[in-house]
Design a protein around this motif. Structure first.
Motif, PDB file in Angstrom:
ATOM      1  N   ALA A 117       0.851  -1.194   0.000  1.00 22.77           N
ATOM      2  CA  ALA A 117       0.000   0.000   0.000  1.00 22.77           C
ATOM      3  C   ALA A 117       0.885   1.241   0.000  1.00 22.77           C
ATOM      4  O   ALA A 117       2.079   1.171   0.298  1.00 22.77           O
ATOM      5  CB  ALA A 117      -0.897   0.000   1.240  1.00 22.77           C
ATOM      6  N   THR A 118       0.281   2.395  -0.339  1.00 20.45           N
ATOM      7  CA  THR A 118       1.022   3.657  -0.323  1.00 20.45           C
ATOM      8  C   THR A 118       0.963   4.309   1.060  1.00 20.45           C
ATOM      9  O   THR A 118       1.843   5.077   1.443  1.00 20.45           O
ATOM     10  CB  THR A 118       0.404   4.667  -1.337  1.00 20.45           C
ATOM     11  OG1 THR A 118      -0.055   3.958  -2.482  1.00 20.45           O
ATOM     12  CG2 THR A 118       1.402   5.718  -1.744  1.00 20.45           C
ATOM     13  N   ALA A 119      -0.104   4.003   1.798  1.00 19.38           N
ATOM     14  CA  ALA A 119      -0.331   4.658   3.090  1.00 19.38           C
ATOM     15  C   ALA A 119      -1.128   3.738   4.008  1.00 19.38           C
ATOM     16  O   ALA A 119      -1.806   2.820   3.537  1.00 19.38           O
ATOM     17  CB  ALA A 119      -1.114   5.954   2.872  1.00 19.38           C
ATOM     18  N   ILE A 120      -1.028   4.018   5.303  1.00 19.26           N
ATOM     19  CA  ILE A 120      -1.837   3.271   6.263  1.00 19.26           C
ATOM     20  C   ILE A 120      -2.400   4.242   7.296  1.00 19.26           C
ATOM     21  O   ILE A 120      -1.728   5.205   7.680  1.00 19.26           O
ATOM     22  CB  ILE A 120      -1.006   2.153   6.953  1.00 19.26           C
ATOM     23  CG1 ILE A 120      -1.858   1.335   7.934  1.00 19.26           C
ATOM     24  CG2 ILE A 120       0.231   2.722   7.664  1.00 19.26           C
ATOM     25  CD1 ILE A 120      -1.179   0.088   8.482  1.00 19.26           C
ATOM     26  N   THR A 121      -3.644   4.011   7.717  1.00 18.40           N
ATOM     27  CA  THR A 121      -4.196   4.833   8.801  1.00 18.40           C
ATOM     28  C   THR A 121      -3.725   4.263  10.136  1.00 18.40           C
ATOM     29  O   THR A 121      -3.658   3.049  10.323  1.00 18.40           O
ATOM     30  CB  THR A 121      -5.741   4.876   8.767  1.00 18.40           C
ATOM     31  OG1 THR A 121      -6.250   3.541   8.821  1.00 18.40           O
ATOM     32  CG2 THR A 121      -6.253   5.549   7.511  1.00 18.40           C
ATOM     33  N   VAL A 122      -3.366   5.171  11.057  1.00 16.59           N
ATOM     34  CA  VAL A 122      -2.789   4.785  12.345  1.00 16.59           C
ATOM     35  C   VAL A 122      -3.506   5.546  13.467  1.00 16.59           C
ATOM     36  O   VAL A 122      -3.844   6.720  13.314  1.00 16.59           O
ATOM     37  CB  VAL A 122      -1.264   5.103  12.361  1.00 16.59           C
ATOM     38  CG1 VAL A 122      -0.654   4.834  13.727  1.00 16.59           C
ATOM     39  CG2 VAL A 122      -0.530   4.297  11.284  1.00 16.59           C
ATOM     40  N   ALA A 123      -3.744   4.858  14.601  1.00 22.07           N
ATOM     41  CA  ALA A 123      -4.369   5.486  15.775  1.00 22.07           C
ATOM     42  C   ALA A 123      -3.274   6.032  16.686  1.00 22.07           C
ATOM     43  O   ALA A 123      -2.258   5.373  16.894  1.00 22.07           O
ATOM     44  CB  ALA A 123      -5.221   4.464  16.518  1.00 22.07           C
ATOM     45  N   PRO A 124      -3.460   7.241  17.239  1.00 18.38           N
ATOM     46  CA  PRO A 124      -2.359   7.892  17.949  1.00 18.38           C
ATOM     47  C   PRO A 124      -2.251   7.594  19.434  1.00 18.38           C
ATOM     48  O   PRO A 124      -1.302   8.036  20.082  1.00 18.38           O
ATOM     49  CB  PRO A 124      -2.687   9.380  17.757  1.00 18.38           C
ATOM     50  CG  PRO A 124      -4.189   9.416  17.724  1.00 18.38           C
ATOM     51  CD  PRO A 124      -4.618   8.129  17.082  1.00 18.38           C
ATOM     52  N   TYR A 125      -3.199   6.854  20.018  1.00 19.57           N
ATOM     53  CA  TYR A 125      -3.293   6.747  21.481  1.00 19.57           C
ATOM     54  C   TYR A 125      -1.987   6.338  22.155  1.00 19.57           C
ATOM     55  O   TYR A 125      -1.664   6.797  23.235  1.00 19.57           O
ATOM     56  CB  TYR A 125      -4.412   5.757  21.847  1.00 19.57           C
ATOM     57  CG  TYR A 125      -4.784   5.775  23.319  1.00 19.57           C
ATOM     58  CD1 TYR A 125      -5.548   6.811  23.851  1.00 19.57           C
ATOM     59  CD2 TYR A 125      -4.379   4.750  24.181  1.00 19.57           C
ATOM     60  CE1 TYR A 125      -5.892   6.836  25.196  1.00 19.57           C
ATOM     61  CE2 TYR A 125      -4.725   4.772  25.536  1.00 19.57           C
ATOM     62  CZ  TYR A 125      -5.486   5.813  26.033  1.00 19.57           C
ATOM     63  OH  TYR A 125      -5.824   5.837  27.369  1.00 19.57           O
ATOM     64  N   MET A 126      -1.199   5.457  21.515  1.00 17.40           N
ATOM     65  CA  MET A 126       0.021   4.952  22.149  1.00 17.40           C
ATOM     66  C   MET A 126       1.267   5.817  21.899  1.00 17.40           C
ATOM     67  O   MET A 126       2.365   5.473  22.341  1.00 17.40           O
ATOM     68  CB  MET A 126       0.262   3.488  21.750  1.00 17.40           C
ATOM     69  CG  MET A 126      -0.824   2.564  22.328  1.00 17.40           C
ATOM     70  SD  MET A 126      -0.598   0.805  21.915  1.00 17.40           S
ATOM     71  CE  MET A 126       0.886   0.410  22.829  1.00 17.40           C
ATOM     72  N   GLY A 127       1.101   6.928  21.182  1.00 15.21           N
ATOM     73  CA  GLY A 127       2.189   7.905  21.075  1.00 15.21           C
ATOM     74  C   GLY A 127       3.286   7.581  20.073  1.00 15.21           C
ATOM     75  O   GLY A 127       3.164   6.672  19.249  1.00 15.21           O
ATOM     76  N   GLU A 128       4.365   8.370  20.187  1.00 19.76           N
ATOM     77  CA  GLU A 128       5.415   8.404  19.163  1.00 19.76           C
ATOM     78  C   GLU A 128       5.951   7.048  18.719  1.00 19.76           C
ATOM     79  O   GLU A 128       6.003   6.749  17.535  1.00 19.76           O
ATOM     80  CB  GLU A 128       6.595   9.265  19.648  1.00 19.76           C
ATOM     81  CG  GLU A 128       7.747   9.252  18.643  1.00 19.76           C
ATOM     82  CD  GLU A 128       8.841  10.262  18.956  1.00 19.76           C
ATOM     83  OE1 GLU A 128       8.812  10.872  20.040  1.00 19.76           O
ATOM     84  OE2 GLU A 128       9.716  10.445  18.088  1.00 19.76           O
ATOM     85  N   ASP A 129       6.397   6.219  19.665  1.00 20.62           N
ATOM     86  CA  ASP A 129       7.050   4.969  19.233  1.00 20.62           C
ATOM     87  C   ASP A 129       6.077   3.970  18.616  1.00 20.62           C
ATOM     88  O   ASP A 129       6.489   2.976  18.028  1.00 20.62           O
ATOM     89  CB  ASP A 129       7.867   4.335  20.372  1.00 20.62           C
ATOM     90  CG  ASP A 129       7.079   4.147  21.651  1.00 20.62           C
ATOM     91  OD1 ASP A 129       6.149   4.934  21.900  1.00 20.62           O
ATOM     92  OD2 ASP A 129       7.368   3.204  22.399  1.00 20.62           O
TER      93      ASP A 129
END
Lengths: 274, 274
Positions: A117-129
């Motif tokens: 894929a070119t992109a993926i949606t990501v959930a931010p709850y767990m932060g940077e790493d």
């Protein structure tokens, strides 16, 4: 794909439409049940019917996972088909992933190396790493959830800290320390049209992936009014209104007509910037 | 599985250990590469070697997805094997899912109907309607991310609102309007041992799934001290320290020894409540 390449595609096709491939076995036309892989047959026909009117496709992993290995196989073939036949399409794996570093690395590998894929949606709850492993792939993108289009977005995303800063604003600000606007986009729900002005204060140059136009009730005009920037900066998704426009044997041409309708409206709005 | 059944298993086995099946093709013993399905062969041997010492298994979906359909097939077979041979095990699909309602429904279908897991981990960012579809299955569980064990947990989870309430506290409080402690558990990272006292103020009766003991550096003693309640209320996960204890042909017996070591320590702590 680079940001500039995406913008060139938008200008050339006069469209910033993303077609959501939320393909549900129960909703595809019955005559496809005779096919060896009905889900893939449906997607292939939808893609062929709509590719000229859109710049991106967004298969939603949940719909494929619910069918087990069969579904994942249909997903792999669908992405491969789009990549081969329509290499200018931006392919978004709508997966809302995010976990500790070594696990996010595995999800990134799955999305970018295996599925390509070119992109993926990501959930931010767990932060940077939990997000940064997805940012290690050149010309690949993370689309981070900021302000979503569902009712539950009010439960946490709008919570204000002691300085009046909302959680989604914090996500927009903080995540810009992790990657550039050549790597990061944000999910911003269209049902919250007037919030786009606020989003643009924090992320003037980023592309925004906007679900919620159509079935979820958002207005394209309002999204453009508050959200468009000089490089367009918008990918507006429509799933059900296009892919399930008709459930007969003419489903693909009905999808084509619906996609063209949205593209025609988009071409009008694009005149302001090109 | 009901909460009472889980507690009975914990008492009978003198253990609240969850073994994490983060099975990485690159880390399994090389002699397994000759097997038809090396990942499944590894999991089967690990499960047979550790089942008497644990009450739960937690396959991490990322590791299987990264191998495509092959990996998903290994995951399906692993869960089926545990369900059939060790029906008293609580099977957690560590997937960190969460999306708008109709999509979460699909993920729930995948986890509970297709894979037949007992529980799934869910990310709270999108709020109630992203979580509630997972709560519609009797005797199945949602394990909601509250305070995770990674460094990035500080980016958003610890942000305080105007009243000094942290985001993870808000997640604990709000989610209790959506389901009971017979349906909901929380992920709480062991690296934040002293925070357990705070967690227990908001969720005295809930089970907590605790990753981060072992490779991630948390202390079991501290988790028990601050986190255990009268029905135990803890499932403590260990992945790498058990499943990769040894990379030779004796990997399974090494895993068994490590699991037994943890179980023996747990039996000691359980004396306080049973």
């Amino acid at each position: 794909m680079t940001k500039q390449e995406l913008f060139e595609n938008i200008k050339r096709k006069q469209s910033f439409l993303c077609v959501g491939l939320d393909t549900d076995f129960k909703k595809i036309p019955e005559h496809l049940y005779e096919e060896e892989d009905p889900i893939y047959a449906f997607n292939k026909a939808i893609v062929d019917a709509t590719a000229r009117y859109c710049v991106a496709y967004k298969p939603n992993t949940a719909f494929y996972e619910s069918l087990g290995t069969k579904g994942l196989w249909a997903l792999e073939k669908t992405i491969e088909y789009i990549r081969t036949k329509y290499p200018d399409q931006f392919i978004i794996l709508d997966a809302k992933r995010g976990d500790i570093g070594n696990t996010s690395e595995m999800y990134a590998k799955s999305a970018f190396e295996h599925l390509k894929a070119t992109a993926i949606t990501v959930a931010p709850y767990m932060g940077e790493d939990s997000v940064s492993p997805f940012l290690n792939y050149p010309k690949k993108w993370v689309i981070l959830l900021a302000l979503t289009s569902n009712k539950g977005s009010q439960d946490f995303q709008l919570v204000e800290d002691a300085n009046g800063e909302k959680l989604f604003e914090k996500v927009l600000k903080k995540s810009q320390e992790w990657g550039t606007d050549e790597q990061l986009m944000y999910v911003v729900g269209a049902t919250q049209g007037s919030m786009f002005a606020d989003i643009r204060k924090h992320a003037p140059n980023h592309f925004l992936l906007v679900p919620g136009v159509g079935a979820q009730g958002g207005s394209l005009e309002e999204v453009v009014k508050y959200g468009m920037n000089k490089e367009c900066g918008l990918l507006v998704n429509s799933s059900r209104a296009i892919i399930y426009a008709d459930s007969s044997e003419s489903f693909a041409s009905a999808a084509s007509i619906e996609a063209k309708k949205v593209q025609t409206e988009m071409a009008k709005y694009l005149q302001a910037i090109i």
